[in-house]
Design a protein around this motif. Structure first.
Motif, PDB file in Angstrom:
ATOM      1  N   ILE A  79       5.092  10.554   5.299  1.00  0.00           N
ATOM      2  CA  ILE A  79       4.246   9.141   5.953  1.00  0.00           C
ATOM      3  C   ILE A  79       3.141   9.648   6.531  1.00  0.00           C
ATOM      4  O   ILE A  79       2.102   9.045   6.457  1.00  0.00           O
ATOM      5  N   ALA A  80       3.137  10.830   7.286  1.00  0.00           N
ATOM      6  CA  ALA A  80       1.855  11.019   7.929  1.00  0.00           C
ATOM      7  C   ALA A  80       0.765  11.408   7.052  1.00  0.00           C
ATOM      8  O   ALA A  80      -0.596  11.392   7.438  1.00  0.00           O
ATOM      9  N   VAL A  81       1.120  11.981   5.974  1.00  0.00           N
ATOM     10  CA  VAL A  81      -0.024  12.378   4.986  1.00  0.00           C
ATOM     11  C   VAL A  81      -0.360  11.222   4.129  1.00  0.00           C
ATOM     12  O   VAL A  81      -1.588  10.946   3.853  1.00  0.00           O
ATOM     13  N   PHE A 139       4.399  10.355  -3.262  1.00  0.00           N
ATOM     14  CA  PHE A 139       3.499   9.658  -4.215  1.00  0.00           C
ATOM     15  C   PHE A 139       3.792   7.977  -4.133  1.00  0.00           C
ATOM     16  O   PHE A 139       2.742   7.114  -4.010  1.00  0.00           O
ATOM     17  N   PRO A 140       5.216   7.675  -3.873  1.00  0.00           N
ATOM     18  CA  PRO A 140       5.186   6.058  -3.640  1.00  0.00           C
ATOM     19  C   PRO A 140       4.592   5.688  -2.697  1.00  0.00           C
ATOM     20  O   PRO A 140       4.122   4.298  -2.700  1.00  0.00           O
ATOM     21  N   ILE A 141       4.590   6.207  -1.549  1.00  0.00           N
ATOM     22  CA  ILE A 141       3.975   5.734  -0.275  1.00  0.00           C
ATOM     23  C   ILE A 141       2.357   5.720  -0.427  1.00  0.00           C
ATOM     24  O   ILE A 141       1.551   4.807  -0.099  1.00  0.00           O
ATOM     25  N   VAL A 142       1.848   6.576  -0.964  1.00  0.00           N
ATOM     26  CA  VAL A 142       0.491   6.622  -1.543  1.00  0.00           C
ATOM     27  C   VAL A 142      -0.092   5.457  -2.504  1.00  0.00           C
ATOM     28  O   VAL A 142      -0.927   4.736  -2.154  1.00  0.00           O
ATOM     29  N   THR A 145       0.431   2.081  -0.501  1.00  0.00           N
ATOM     30  CA  THR A 145      -0.659   1.833   0.361  1.00  0.00           C
ATOM     31  C   THR A 145      -1.854   1.785  -0.102  1.00  0.00           C
ATOM     32  O   THR A 145      -2.701   0.840   0.215  1.00  0.00           O
ATOM     33  N   MET A 146      -2.203   2.423  -1.441  1.00  0.00           N
ATOM     34  CA  MET A 146      -3.525   2.368  -1.832  1.00  0.00           C
ATOM     35  C   MET A 146      -3.464   0.806  -2.642  1.00  0.00           C
ATOM     36  O   MET A 146      -4.653   0.170  -2.340  1.00  0.00           O
ATOM     37  N   ILE A 183       2.911  -0.698   2.481  1.00  0.00           N
ATOM     38  CA  ILE A 183       3.061   0.518   3.321  1.00  0.00           C
ATOM     39  C   ILE A 183       4.600   0.601   3.497  1.00  0.00           C
ATOM     40  O   ILE A 183       5.328   1.536   3.417  1.00  0.00           O
ATOM     41  N   VAL A 184       5.287  -0.405   4.005  1.00  0.00           N
ATOM     42  CA  VAL A 184       6.589  -0.379   4.464  1.00  0.00           C
ATOM     43  C   VAL A 184       7.582  -0.321   3.108  1.00  0.00           C
ATOM     44  O   VAL A 184       8.496   0.397   3.081  1.00  0.00           O
ATOM     45  N   THR A 185       7.020  -1.144   2.383  1.00  0.00           N
ATOM     46  CA  THR A 185       7.881  -0.810   1.064  1.00  0.00           C
ATOM     47  C   THR A 185       7.822   0.256   0.246  1.00  0.00           C
ATOM     48  O   THR A 185       8.895   0.801  -0.124  1.00  0.00           O
ATOM     49  N   GLY A 186       6.637   0.907   0.432  1.00  0.00           N
ATOM     50  CA  GLY A 186       6.348   2.321  -0.092  1.00  0.00           C
ATOM     51  C   GLY A 186       7.264   3.306   0.576  1.00  0.00           C
ATOM     52  O   GLY A 186       7.853   4.067  -0.073  1.00  0.00           O
TER      53      GLY A 186
END
Length: 261
Positions: A79-81, A139-142, A145-146, A183-186
């Motif tokens: 998450i931090a990255v 990758f799901p978070i990136v 978020t994107m 972001i939260v969904t990711g």
């Protein structure tokens, strides 16, 4: 009123657990009447007895703690990255278009596929497990978020700029809140994928954790212990998703979801 409340409670209970009760009943019938060896499909009672034995010995608690610690470390790093990286890329449409194929490529390669190479690099260590799970979470978070940053309506951005706000004000007051539901969904998706990758990585690499417990039990045909591990894996994820991730997602969407409309 008391009877009405009792009926309501029973209905909620059956709605939540009814499918599991049916599954357990079918499982018990098969294990009782099918002509199968005991180790092939132990009964629900045998699995429950195995749970009690593992808890009494402190084995189950130790393995659960190890798995949760692995997931927590990898998730925090991921998450931090991923969130700053996804925001940085999403702020620029050219960067988003440039990096999208690369991220799509790496997302298609599961973390488990990296495990043999990571074992060569880092050995049979905790670091290998953390990297596998972190890669899977990232990758799901990136991506989410994107996408969240890219789909914030331009109207809101222009409104802040018109009122004299600078770029950092736009990012802080518009882009980040607007992207937060994504972001939260990711995070929720990444942790779900990471949980599965963690169990697989522990089977191959770890000396503790639920994955290790399941894999080591199969060598001795301890089917009850294997099924205990499977049940605990499912229940733990249901608890994490139901009482931590889903409420966080719902609260976030309720507060900031209107930015997307």
């Amino acid at each position: 009123t008391g009877a009405y409340r009792l009926r309501g409670w029973l209905w909620r209970f059956l709605r939540t657990t009814g499918s599991f009760l049916i599954l357990i009943a079918v499982w018990a019938l098969i294990s009782r009447f099918a002509d199968l060896p005991d180790y092939f499909l132990p009964s629900p009672l045998a699995v429950a007895t195995s749970v009690g034995d593992l808890v009494a010995k402190g084995v189950l608690t130790a393995h659960i703690s190890a798995s949760l610690l692995h997931l927590l470390i990898a998730a925090l790093i991921g998450i931090a990255v991923a969130v700053p990286l996804g925001l940085a890329i999403g702020l620029n449409r050219y960067a988003a278009g440039f990096f999208y194929p690369l991220f799509n490529f790496f997302q298609s390669i599961s973390g488990i596929a990296w495990t043999p190479l990571l074992i060569i690099w880092f050995g049979f260590s905790e670091l290998t497990i953390i990297v596998v799970v972190n890669y899977t979470v990232l990758f799901p978070i990136v991506f989410n978020t994107m996408i969240g940053a890219r789909t914030v309506p331009r109207t809101y951005i222009n409104a802040v700029l018109t009122l004299g706000g600078g770029r950092w004000r736009v990012i802080r007051d518009v882009i980040v809140p607007g992207a937060l539901p994504n972001i939260v969904t990711g995070d929720r998706l990444g942790l779900a994928y990471g949980w599965r990758a963690l169990i697989a990585a522990e089977m191959l690499v770890a000396a503790d954790g639920l994955g290790y417990m399941i894999f080591s039990a199969q060598a001795s045909h301890l089917t009850s212990r294997i099924m205990v591990g499977m049940v605990i894996i499912g229940l733990l994820w249901m608890f994490i998703d139901q009482f931590l991730l889903r409420p966080l997602e719902e609260v976030t969407i309720q507060r900031w979801g209107m930015v997307h409309r």
